[in-house]
Motif scaffolding. Structure first.
Motif, short mmCIF file in Angstrom:
data_model
loop_
_atom_site.label_atom_id
_atom_site.label_comp_id
_atom_site.label_asym_id
_atom_site.label_seq_id
_atom_site.Cartn_x
_atom_site.Cartn_y
_atom_site.Cartn_z
N LEU A 242 49.12 2.04 53.54
CA LEU A 242 49.54 2.97 54.43
C LEU A 242 50.60 4.04 53.84
CD1 LEU A 242 49.50 0.88 57.64
CD2 LEU A 242 47.85 2.63 56.79
N GLU A 243 51.50 3.65 52.91
CA GLU A 243 52.36 4.43 52.47
C GLU A 243 51.80 5.50 51.55
OE1 GLU A 243 56.51 1.99 51.62
OE2 GLU A 243 54.92 1.86 50.02
N ARG A 244 50.59 5.46 51.22
CA ARG A 244 49.89 6.56 50.64
C ARG A 244 49.02 7.48 51.46
NH1 ARG A 244 47.03 2.33 46.19
NH2 ARG A 244 49.10 1.38 45.73
N VAL A 245 48.96 7.55 52.55
CA VAL A 245 48.13 8.15 53.61
C VAL A 245 48.82 8.73 54.69
CG1 VAL A 245 46.27 7.93 55.18
CG2 VAL A 245 46.42 6.27 53.25
N ASN A 246 48.81 10.04 54.98
CA ASN A 246 49.63 10.48 55.99
C ASN A 246 49.06 10.29 57.45
OD1 ASN A 246 51.29 11.88 54.10
ND2 ASN A 246 50.46 13.67 54.24
N VAL A 247 50.07 10.58 58.46
CA VAL A 247 49.41 10.27 59.81
C VAL A 247 48.42 11.25 59.93
CG1 VAL A 247 50.24 10.47 62.04
CG2 VAL A 247 51.84 9.04 60.42
N GLU A 248 48.47 12.48 59.70
CA GLU A 248 47.35 13.49 59.82
C GLU A 248 45.90 12.81 59.58
OE1 GLU A 248 46.55 18.12 59.32
OE2 GLU A 248 47.80 17.15 58.00
N ALA A 249 45.75 12.11 58.42
CA ALA A 249 44.32 11.65 58.07
C ALA A 249 44.26 10.23 58.85
CB ALA A 249 44.55 11.05 56.58
N LEU A 250 45.05 9.74 59.66
CA LEU A 250 44.80 8.41 60.42
C LEU A 250 44.45 8.71 61.84
CD1 LEU A 250 47.69 6.26 58.93
CD2 LEU A 250 45.18 5.94 58.09
N MET A 251 45.14 9.75 62.38
CA MET A 251 45.06 9.74 63.68
C MET A 251 43.69 10.26 64.41
SD MET A 251 46.99 13.49 64.31
CE MET A 251 46.12 15.06 63.83
N THR A 252 43.68 10.15 65.71
CA THR A 252 42.65 10.81 66.50
C THR A 252 43.39 12.12 67.00
OG1 THR A 252 41.90 8.70 67.17
CG2 THR A 252 41.26 10.37 68.56
N PRO A 253 42.62 13.27 66.62
CA PRO A 253 43.09 14.52 67.12
C PRO A 253 43.04 14.53 68.53
CG PRO A 253 41.58 14.84 65.17
CD PRO A 253 41.46 13.21 65.66
N ARG A 254 44.12 15.16 69.08
CA ARG A 254 43.97 14.99 70.63
C ARG A 254 45.23 16.26 70.92
NH1 ARG A 254 42.42 11.74 74.42
NH2 ARG A 254 42.46 10.10 72.76
N MET A 255 44.87 17.44 71.56
CA MET A 255 45.84 18.65 71.77
C MET A 255 46.16 18.48 73.16
SD MET A 255 45.34 20.13 68.89
CE MET A 255 46.07 21.47 69.00
N VAL A 256 45.63 17.60 74.10
CA VAL A 256 45.94 17.64 75.38
C VAL A 256 46.16 16.48 75.78
CG1 VAL A 256 45.40 18.23 78.01
CG2 VAL A 256 44.70 19.77 76.00
#
Length: 383
Positions: A242-256
């Protein structure tokens, strides 16, 4: 990183919660029976004449069992005190069926610091054993048989506790010393694998011995040693990935998210529509908390339109798009929150991160590492 499930807080030490695991409540009567049954043999070992000990054997057994876990508490307090004095963060001390554990926010970054911190616990136990042994020698021959037996027994318990924890295998302190010694040459991940492998070996030996001697407590010790070794290895492996992976690559996109001033009826509908147990609460697009399915369900259906989300929302955790997944997971675990709201550079909601996201991301990262590294994955640069 977080309080263990099934643990009850019974006190604190320098602001660090002290908890007792429910397994200990089961173990104490069993240990009392075991010690009580061997009381006569223990008295002979302590050079106490037969019949010199007053009181029921089971009462002595319970006193010895309590003395053992008080010794474990002192052992763990030594770890905690060292960590606090060197800038560490400790979330709690938990006494369990096979000993105790100090819940550190993070393993010390320098191997030397981890080795010293691991060593202070067994040294404390062995120091207590020497001190109590000296007191036993001083009262020997004075006819103070009750005191002599108590001092001798506590000295032996601390000697065994210190020696047991110096075994070179996880989850004992000796395993941490082994890892610290190997980390500069092998790297943290491979050094953890070696110490965890030694832990599995000792677990098998304890298990075989328990079966041969028909000792159920030794079998329980074997099980917890095995689980401790597996858990330590799994956590370090997770950290390395996990130290090699950014949160952006892990998250579920949600704008609202669910707006702060919407009704609980709207929140209930949103949770059902998204098929999730919680959603971030937002104000002007910025996360300010979370609303859960349980909170929405707690409001009677006929009254949901009269309640707003701000009345039922709970505190949440916020993660940045660019931070690594391990840092976000640590923060979620420490706050005991199963979901983090992910924000962009302007602080606006960009997605959510939960355990399912982390598992999927780890599986992808693991597969990518295998393809890049080939046989022998994972490879780690030595320090």
């Amino acid at each position: 990183m977080r309080a263990r499930p099934g643990a009850l807080q019974v006190g604190s030490f320098r602001g660090v919660p002290i908890r007792v695991h429910v397994s200990l409540l089961v173990a104490l009567p069993l240990l009392a029976l075991s010690f009580g049954g061997a009381l006569q043999q223990a008295a002979e070992t302590a050079d106490v004449p037969p019949g010199a000990l007053s009181g029921h054997p089971w009462a002595w057994g319970l006193a010895v069992a309590v003395g053992l876990f008080l010794s474990v508490l002192l052992h763990e307090m030594a770890h905690t005190l060292y960590a606090l004095r060197h800038g560490g963060e400790v979330h709690g001390i938990t006494l369990m069926i096979v000993g105790g554990v100090s819940e550190l926010a993070e393993v010390p970054k320098r191997p030397r610091d981890e080795a010293v911190m691991a060593l202070v616990g067994p040294l404390t136990s062995l120091g207590l054993a020497a001190f109590l042994g000296a007191l036993t020698w001083l009262v020997h021959g004075l006819g103070m048989f009750q005191v002599q037996f108590a001092l001798f027994t506590l000295a032996m318990l601390n000697a065994v506790l210190g020696g047991f924890n110096l075994l070179p295998a996880f989850p004992m302190d000796g395993g941490r010393i082994v890892r610290a010694a190997l980390t500069p040459r092998l790297g943290l991940l491979r050094a953890t694998r070696v110490a965890a492998g030694l832990g599995r070996m000792f677990a098998v030996l304890f298990g075989v011995w328990g079966l041969v001697t028909l000792n159920p407590f030794t079998l329980v010790v074997a099980f917890f040693v095995l689980m401790g070794a597996e858990g330590e290895s799994r956590q370090v492996r997770m950290k390395a990935l996990l130290e090699r992976v950014n949160v952006e690559a892990l998250m579920t996109p949600r704008m609202v998210g669910v707006d702060l001033d919407l009704s609980m009826q709207d929140a209930h509908w949103a949770l059902r529509h998204e098929h999730v147990s919680m959603l971030p609460v937002t104000s002007a697009g910025r996360p300010v908390g979370r609303v859960t399915w349980a909170a929405a369900q707690a409001v009677p259906e006929a009254q949901r339109g009269g309640y707003v989300v701000r009345d039922a929302m709970e505190d949440g955790v916020v993660a940045d798009l660019r931070e690594d997944g391990w840092a976000a997971l640590r923060r979620m675990a420490e706050a005991r929150v199963p979901m983090a709201a992910v924000v962009d550079e302007e602080g606006l909601l960009a997605g959510t991160l939960d355990w399912n996201d982390i598992q999927r991301g780890m599986a992808r990262a693991e597969e990518a590492e295998r393809q890049r590294s080939g046989p022998g994955w994972p490879r780690e640069r030595t320090a």
